[in-house]
Design a protein around this motif. Sequence first.
Motif, PDB file in Angstrom:
ATOM      1  N   GLN A   3      39.090  47.695  38.204  1.00  0.00           N
ATOM      2  CA  GLN A   3      37.855  47.661  37.418  1.00  0.00           C
ATOM      3  C   GLN A   3      36.636  48.125  38.207  1.00  0.00           C
ATOM      4  O   GLN A   3      35.623  48.490  37.632  1.00  0.00           O
ATOM      5  CB  GLN A   3      37.604  46.245  36.910  1.00  0.00           C
ATOM      6  CG  GLN A   3      38.622  45.812  35.880  1.00  0.00           C
ATOM      7  CD  GLN A   3      38.429  44.364  35.480  1.00  0.00           C
ATOM      8  OE1 GLN A   3      38.888  43.471  36.174  1.00  0.00           O
ATOM      9  NE2 GLN A   3      37.751  44.121  34.379  1.00  0.00           N
ATOM     10  N   HIS A  20      45.973  41.660  40.196  1.00  0.00           N
ATOM     11  CA  HIS A  20      44.955  41.506  39.159  1.00  0.00           C
ATOM     12  C   HIS A  20      45.224  42.576  38.102  1.00  0.00           C
ATOM     13  O   HIS A  20      44.571  43.616  38.059  1.00  0.00           O
ATOM     14  CB  HIS A  20      43.544  41.618  39.748  1.00  0.00           C
ATOM     15  CG  HIS A  20      42.479  41.076  38.834  1.00  0.00           C
ATOM     16  ND1 HIS A  20      41.548  40.136  39.218  1.00  0.00           N
ATOM     17  CD2 HIS A  20      42.200  41.337  37.532  1.00  0.00           C
ATOM     18  CE1 HIS A  20      40.750  39.852  38.206  1.00  0.00           C
ATOM     19  NE2 HIS A  20      41.118  40.574  37.165  1.00  0.00           N
ATOM     20  N   GLU A  75      45.459  35.284  36.247  1.00  0.00           N
ATOM     21  CA  GLU A  75      45.627  35.121  34.800  1.00  0.00           C
ATOM     22  C   GLU A  75      46.948  35.628  34.223  1.00  0.00           C
ATOM     23  O   GLU A  75      46.956  36.567  33.404  1.00  0.00           O
ATOM     24  CB  GLU A  75      44.487  35.803  34.046  1.00  0.00           C
ATOM     25  CG  GLU A  75      43.119  35.228  34.294  1.00  0.00           C
ATOM     26  CD  GLU A  75      42.062  35.808  33.350  1.00  0.00           C
ATOM     27  OE1 GLU A  75      42.412  36.625  32.478  1.00  0.00           O
ATOM     28  OE2 GLU A  75      40.891  35.425  33.485  1.00  0.00           O
ATOM     29  N   GLU A  88      36.211  32.606  37.652  1.00  0.00           N
ATOM     30  CA  GLU A  88      35.519  33.558  36.774  1.00  0.00           C
ATOM     31  C   GLU A  88      34.850  32.782  35.658  1.00  0.00           C
ATOM     32  O   GLU A  88      35.439  31.846  35.103  1.00  0.00           O
ATOM     33  CB  GLU A  88      36.485  34.562  36.106  1.00  0.00           C
ATOM     34  CG  GLU A  88      36.901  35.714  36.951  1.00  0.00           C
ATOM     35  CD  GLU A  88      37.813  36.692  36.207  1.00  0.00           C
ATOM     36  OE1 GLU A  88      37.597  36.933  35.001  1.00  0.00           O
ATOM     37  OE2 GLU A  88      38.749  37.205  36.841  1.00  0.00           O
ATOM     38  N   SER A  92      35.481  47.089  31.756  1.00  0.00           N
ATOM     39  CA  SER A  92      36.158  46.025  31.011  1.00  0.00           C
ATOM     40  C   SER A  92      37.427  46.639  30.415  1.00  0.00           C
ATOM     41  O   SER A  92      37.362  47.622  29.679  1.00  0.00           O
ATOM     42  CB  SER A  92      35.221  45.493  29.924  1.00  0.00           C
ATOM     43  OG  SER A  92      35.916  44.614  29.092  1.00  0.00           O
ATOM     44  N   LYS A 110      30.423  46.651  27.799  1.00  0.00           N
ATOM     45  CA  LYS A 110      30.495  45.186  27.899  1.00  0.00           C
ATOM     46  C   LYS A 110      30.204  44.836  29.347  1.00  0.00           C
ATOM     47  O   LYS A 110      31.085  44.847  30.199  1.00  0.00           O
ATOM     48  CB  LYS A 110      31.881  44.702  27.469  1.00  0.00           C
ATOM     49  CG  LYS A 110      31.959  43.193  27.272  1.00  0.00           C
ATOM     50  CD  LYS A 110      33.345  42.734  26.841  1.00  0.00           C
ATOM     51  CE  LYS A 110      33.344  41.275  26.434  1.00  0.00           C
ATOM     52  NZ  LYS A 110      34.685  40.752  26.162  1.00  0.00           N
ATOM     53  N   TYR A 115      28.834  42.547  32.564  1.00  0.00           N
ATOM     54  CA  TYR A 115      28.848  41.161  33.016  1.00  0.00           C
ATOM     55  C   TYR A 115      28.065  40.963  34.313  1.00  0.00           C
ATOM     56  O   TYR A 115      27.880  39.844  34.757  1.00  0.00           O
ATOM     57  CB  TYR A 115      30.283  40.720  33.323  1.00  0.00           C
ATOM     58  CG  TYR A 115      31.170  40.396  32.156  1.00  0.00           C
ATOM     59  CD1 TYR A 115      31.232  39.090  31.652  1.00  0.00           C
ATOM     60  CD2 TYR A 115      32.001  41.352  31.574  1.00  0.00           C
ATOM     61  CE1 TYR A 115      32.087  38.758  30.617  1.00  0.00           C
ATOM     62  CE2 TYR A 115      32.858  41.030  30.530  1.00  0.00           C
ATOM     63  CZ  TYR A 115      32.898  39.727  30.058  1.00  0.00           C
ATOM     64  OH  TYR A 115      33.750  39.394  29.020  1.00  0.00           O
TER      65      TYR A 115
HETATM   66  C1  BGP Z   1      39.351  38.196  32.758  1.00  0.00           C
HETATM   67  C2  BGP Z   1      39.822  39.159  33.822  1.00  0.00           C
HETATM   68  C3  BGP Z   1      38.762  40.056  34.352  1.00  0.00           C
HETATM   69  C4  BGP Z   1      37.695  40.458  33.371  1.00  0.00           C
HETATM   70  C5  BGP Z   1      37.240  39.330  32.471  1.00  0.00           C
HETATM   71  C6  BGP Z   1      36.368  39.747  31.324  1.00  0.00           C
HETATM   72  O1  BGP Z   1      40.373  37.956  31.888  1.00  0.00           O
HETATM   73  O2  BGP Z   1      40.388  38.470  34.887  1.00  0.00           O
HETATM   74  O3  BGP Z   1      39.418  41.114  34.982  1.00  0.00           O
HETATM   75  O4  BGP Z   1      37.926  41.638  32.765  1.00  0.00           O
HETATM   76  O5  BGP Z   1      38.322  38.620  31.945  1.00  0.00           O
HETATM   77  O6  BGP Z   1      37.154  40.207  30.286  1.00  0.00           O
HETATM   78  P1  BGP Z   1      36.779  41.448  29.395  1.00  0.00           P
HETATM   79  O7  BGP Z   1      36.498  42.538  30.364  1.00  0.00           O
HETATM   80  O8  BGP Z   1      37.968  41.691  28.543  1.00  0.00           O
HETATM   81  O9  BGP Z   1      35.594  41.044  28.610  1.00  0.00           O
END
Ligand code: BGP
Length: 474
Positions: free
Chosen positions: A18, A116, A161, A375, A428, A435, A437
């Motif tokens: 990512q 990951h 995860e 996270e 993402s 999106k 963060y």
């Molecule tokens: C978790 C993952 C991350 C990240 C985050 C946000 O599930 O460990 O890698 O991506 O979610 O999710 P998203 O990018 O789908 O909004």
Amino acid sequence: MRQFPEQFIFGAATAAYQAEGAVGEGGRGPCYWDEFLHRPESRFNGDVASDFYHQYPVDLKLSNEYGLNGIRISIAWSRVIPDGKGEVSEEGLAFYDRLIDECIAQGIEPFVTLHHFDTPLPLFKDGDWLNRDNIDHFVRFAEVCFDRFGDRVKKWVSINEPWSVVAGQYIIGHFPPNIKYDVAKAIQAMHHMMIAHARVVEAYKERNLNGEVGIIHILESKYPITDRPEDVEAARVEDTLANAFMLDACFKGRYSEETLRVINHLMALQGESLRVEPDDEALLERASRLNDFLGVNYYASHFIAHHDGESGIHHNGTGEKGTSVFGLKGIGKRVTNPDVPTTDWDWPIYPKGLTDMLTRVHREYPNYKTAYVTENGMGYKDDFQDGFIDDTPRIDYIAQHLDAILDAIEAGVDVQGYFLWSLMDVLSWTNGFNKRYGLFYVDFETQERYAKKSARWMREVANRRQVLQPEDVK
Ligand code: BGP
């Protein structure tokens, strides 16, 4: 005012695919996302991402300047072993040497994840986690990393995860190989990931490297929308599938009777049964006592109702609020709780679900020993105004979740750190680059970083070890 413990980690998280980009550099082999995100219809890919491969000195300097003392990075398996199981790449190892050394030089403790979401492409084609041979390849990769970086890295995470991986691959179908509604495959793959994790824990402990090893689970609380027995059972089934199955494997070292009741029922719905090999049980049991910590990823909780209709899932990957659907025939469906706000991607914002989950782990799984929230964060379409990004809704979200962690600590849970997802804006997986963060805004054209209001707020929070309100910082 309540304070976090003195040694508390205020960190932020990244993941190799990512963030790194540079997919063709340094001898890296492809992971399955490279192929998938190069289909003609794909809206985005990770070829450049946040260019962390080159920009990491900038990002680590910013981390230091903004008061962070921890970072999650992941090691791309296919940089270290380009085809996943053959030759080890010295160039790949050397990149992570430089990255890890720079973390330490900046006073930022690296928490390093081995998997990951990024299985090397050839192993993915051989069945990914459904193929037990891949467990051996993963353990070898882990050993290579322990032997090379174990002198400097003191916090190791086997897998990030497992539930999100298998839900994406076999239930929602938005991760390759894009299979939908195959709960049986998801369960079998999770079992293999638990075996892989247990073997990695043993391999780490055999080396006496004087550090810690654990796993990261996404743990979302599942609440019945009413107290009708069928809704209560639907919530229990989703909880078992997404939470209890793996918490049992990792921290009890065996699947409890109640867990197996639900899992066997789910397998039977598809005419399958869980395949467990003779040595699996003893291995899980041994490893359950050796974990040093549990990483909890938490974004949302779900409200669940009984569902007898056909299965239907729509993934909201664009941020068009209100478009998500998640229902599994005979299992349950996620429904709106009118009292709970949601993000543009329909993720319910429910901090109490984090407190409930942490206290539950503490009560039911004492072998977790220490928890880190590895996270948490809010996907948001940040508004860039001449270098100024006012992300007050994100600050509000983080503040509420930090309070929820303090509630858990007060209730006796050992929580030692918080990692915001994400350090800077990154790709993402199924949504692309809108999106966001990050604490740091990334202009993906120029790769310039800009501190958002949340970064300035976080610096004060880390400094005072207290939860502040958005208006406390300019
Ligand atoms: C978790 C993952 C991350 C990240 C985050 C946000 O599930 O460990 O890698 O991506 O979610 O999710 P998203 O990018 O789908 O909004």
